[in-house]
Motif scaffolding. Sequence first.
Motif, PDB file in Angstrom:
ATOM      1  N   ALA A  90       0.836  -1.206   0.000  1.00 35.30           N
ATOM      2  CA  ALA A  90       0.000   0.000   0.000  1.00 35.30           C
ATOM      3  C   ALA A  90       0.869   1.254   0.000  1.00 35.30           C
ATOM      4  O   ALA A  90       0.582   2.222  -0.713  1.00 35.30           O
ATOM      5  N   ARG A  91       1.947   1.241   0.769  1.00 33.61           N
ATOM      6  CA  ARG A  91       2.863   2.390   0.798  1.00 33.61           C
ATOM      7  C   ARG A  91       3.513   2.593  -0.569  1.00 33.61           C
ATOM      8  O   ARG A  91       3.660   3.722  -1.038  1.00 33.61           O
ATOM      9  N   GLU A  92       3.905   1.486  -1.187  1.00 34.01           N
ATOM     10  CA  GLU A  92       4.527   1.573  -2.512  1.00 34.01           C
ATOM     11  C   GLU A  92       3.555   2.143  -3.540  1.00 34.01           C
ATOM     12  O   GLU A  92       3.919   3.014  -4.348  1.00 34.01           O
ATOM     13  N   LEU A  93       2.322   1.671  -3.523  1.00 39.55           N
ATOM     14  CA  LEU A  93       1.312   2.160  -4.467  1.00 39.55           C
ATOM     15  C   LEU A  93       0.990   3.629  -4.209  1.00 39.55           C
ATOM     16  O   LEU A  93       0.758   4.401  -5.141  1.00 39.55           O
ATOM     17  N   PHE A  94       0.983   4.013  -2.939  1.00 41.36           N
ATOM     18  CA  PHE A  94       0.694   5.405  -2.584  1.00 41.36           C
ATOM     19  C   PHE A  94       1.760   6.336  -3.159  1.00 41.36           C
ATOM     20  O   PHE A  94       1.437   7.391  -3.722  1.00 41.36           O
ATOM     21  N   PHE A 120       0.233   7.749   5.688  1.00 39.15           N
ATOM     22  CA  PHE A 120      -0.262   8.414   4.480  1.00 39.15           C
ATOM     23  C   PHE A 120      -0.424   9.915   4.727  1.00 39.15           C
ATOM     24  O   PHE A 120      -0.122  10.735   3.854  1.00 39.15           O
ATOM     25  N   ARG A 121      -0.918  10.245   5.897  1.00 39.63           N
ATOM     26  CA  ARG A 121      -1.124  11.658   6.244  1.00 39.63           C
ATOM     27  C   ARG A 121       0.202  12.416   6.256  1.00 39.63           C
ATOM     28  O   ARG A 121       0.276  13.558   5.792  1.00 39.63           O
ATOM     29  N   ASN A 122       1.247  11.775   6.758  1.00 40.05           N
ATOM     30  CA  ASN A 122       2.564  12.412   6.789  1.00 40.05           C
ATOM     31  C   ASN A 122       3.176  12.503   5.393  1.00 40.05           C
ATOM     32  O   ASN A 122       3.852  13.476   5.071  1.00 40.05           O
ATOM     33  N   ALA A 128      -7.077  12.736   0.673  1.00 37.34           N
ATOM     34  CA  ALA A 128      -8.266  12.507   1.508  1.00 37.34           C
ATOM     35  C   ALA A 128      -8.356  11.021   1.840  1.00 37.34           C
ATOM     36  O   ALA A 128      -8.357  10.182   0.945  1.00 37.34           O
ATOM     37  N   ILE A 129      -8.437  10.708   3.137  1.00 37.03           N
ATOM     38  CA  ILE A 129      -8.430   9.317   3.588  1.00 37.03           C
ATOM     39  C   ILE A 129      -9.775   8.955   4.205  1.00 37.03           C
ATOM     40  O   ILE A 129     -10.308   9.691   5.039  1.00 37.03           O
ATOM     41  N   LEU A 130     -10.316   7.806   3.786  1.00 42.63           N
ATOM     42  CA  LEU A 130     -11.564   7.286   4.325  1.00 42.63           C
ATOM     43  C   LEU A 130     -11.273   5.986   5.067  1.00 42.63           C
ATOM     44  O   LEU A 130     -10.734   5.046   4.486  1.00 42.63           O
ATOM     45  N   ALA A 131     -11.597   5.951   6.357  1.00 48.75           N
ATOM     46  CA  ALA A 131     -11.425   4.743   7.162  1.00 48.75           C
ATOM     47  C   ALA A 131     -12.660   3.859   7.007  1.00 48.75           C
ATOM     48  O   ALA A 131     -13.779   4.318   7.227  1.00 48.75           O
ATOM     49  N   LEU A 132     -12.443   2.603   6.618  1.00 48.00           N
ATOM     50  CA  LEU A 132     -13.548   1.669   6.399  1.00 48.00           C
ATOM     51  C   LEU A 132     -13.460   0.540   7.427  1.00 48.00           C
ATOM     52  O   LEU A 132     -12.544  -0.283   7.386  1.00 48.00           O
ATOM     53  N   GLY A 148      -5.915  11.041  11.154  1.00 43.59           N
ATOM     54  CA  GLY A 148      -5.852  11.852   9.936  1.00 43.59           C
ATOM     55  C   GLY A 148      -6.898  11.521   8.894  1.00 43.59           C
ATOM     56  O   GLY A 148      -6.904  12.114   7.812  1.00 43.59           O
ATOM     57  N   ALA A 149      -7.805  10.572   9.186  1.00 46.19           N
ATOM     58  CA  ALA A 149      -8.878  10.262   8.236  1.00 46.19           C
ATOM     59  C   ALA A 149      -9.877  11.415   8.188  1.00 46.19           C
ATOM     60  O   ALA A 149     -10.077  12.119   9.180  1.00 46.19           O
ATOM     61  N   ARG A 150     -10.515  11.596   7.037  1.00 44.33           N
ATOM     62  CA  ARG A 150     -11.547  12.629   6.894  1.00 44.33           C
ATOM     63  C   ARG A 150     -12.950  12.034   6.897  1.00 44.33           C
ATOM     64  O   ARG A 150     -13.930  12.764   6.983  1.00 44.33           O
ATOM     65  N   ALA A 151     -13.024  10.702   6.775  1.00 40.64           N
ATOM     66  CA  ALA A 151     -14.331  10.045   6.778  1.00 40.64           C
ATOM     67  C   ALA A 151     -14.211   8.688   7.462  1.00 40.64           C
ATOM     68  O   ALA A 151     -13.149   8.062   7.464  1.00 40.64           O
ATOM     69  N   TYR A 152     -15.339   8.242   8.055  1.00 38.54           N
ATOM     70  CA  TYR A 152     -15.384   6.936   8.721  1.00 38.54           C
ATOM     71  C   TYR A 152     -16.691   6.264   8.332  1.00 38.54           C
ATOM     72  O   TYR A 152     -17.771   6.782   8.606  1.00 38.54           O
ATOM     73  N   LEU A 153     -16.574   5.114   7.671  1.00 38.63           N
ATOM     74  CA  LEU A 153     -17.740   4.345   7.260  1.00 38.63           C
ATOM     75  C   LEU A 153     -17.581   2.899   7.705  1.00 38.63           C
ATOM     76  O   LEU A 153     -16.450   2.425   7.910  1.00 38.63           O
TER      77      LEU A 153
END
Length: 275
Positions: A90-94, A120-122, A128-132, A148-153
Amino acid sequence: MQQRRTRRLAARALNAKRNTREKQWPDNRFVYRSKKSLTQKPDDVSGKGRTKAKVLVVHRTGFVRAGVLSLIAKSVEFVVCGETDEAPLARELFLRYKPHLVVVGLRLCGADGIQLIKEFRNLNPATAILALSEHADAFSAQRGFRAGARAYLTIEDATELLRAFDEILTGHPYVGASVLPLILNNFAGGPKNSRSSDINSLSDRELEIFSFVGRGFSVSELATELHVSVKTIETHQMRMKEKLALHSAAELRQKAREWLAKSAVNRIREDPESE
């Protein structure tokens, strides 16, 4: 006769001048187009489409990732640039694709989603990060936003995914319908309804280990689950006992069990029909 000859010569001269201009114009036009093609996609140059926001999907459960990918595929505003269940990839893809949005599961294969959100935030605060989450839990939502997430679903809020994308891309936070009542109740209850200030003093990593302890994981099982050494787990447990004013591993286990028994995630797991 002389006039006809003069007209022919004038016509030839005019045609030669016109041909020279036509040869110069296409060359200039080609240079202009080639410059644009270096910075824009073909659809953007032709006006046939618009740039879609890139989304990276990180979740440990395959069918959840598939569902998220399916929802995004139906959208005209978003496109998936990568998906995985592993934090290192995931870090590599980011870093490779620089996504505008990231969907992060709170539990990953051998990793903590909260920690990945922080990374990711750093790396790029503008993303924009969404926590699922798999279950509705006000405390996990608090941890997600704090990281640092902006949404939680939750998975139950899947139909709200694209709406949440729109909101967080414009800088607005978003909470799914399934967890919003829990957050409001937790807020309205104040200190009396909180899980005590001592629990809130635990770090995200300590809280993760604390929850595993409450589920009955041994030190060696925890080390295997989290891909760390036994000594690392023992150090975390020692710090947790200090923060919670506990004197033994047995007291720590009992405290963790009591906390889980009161949590929303535990009630939902044991009795999904009670909602």
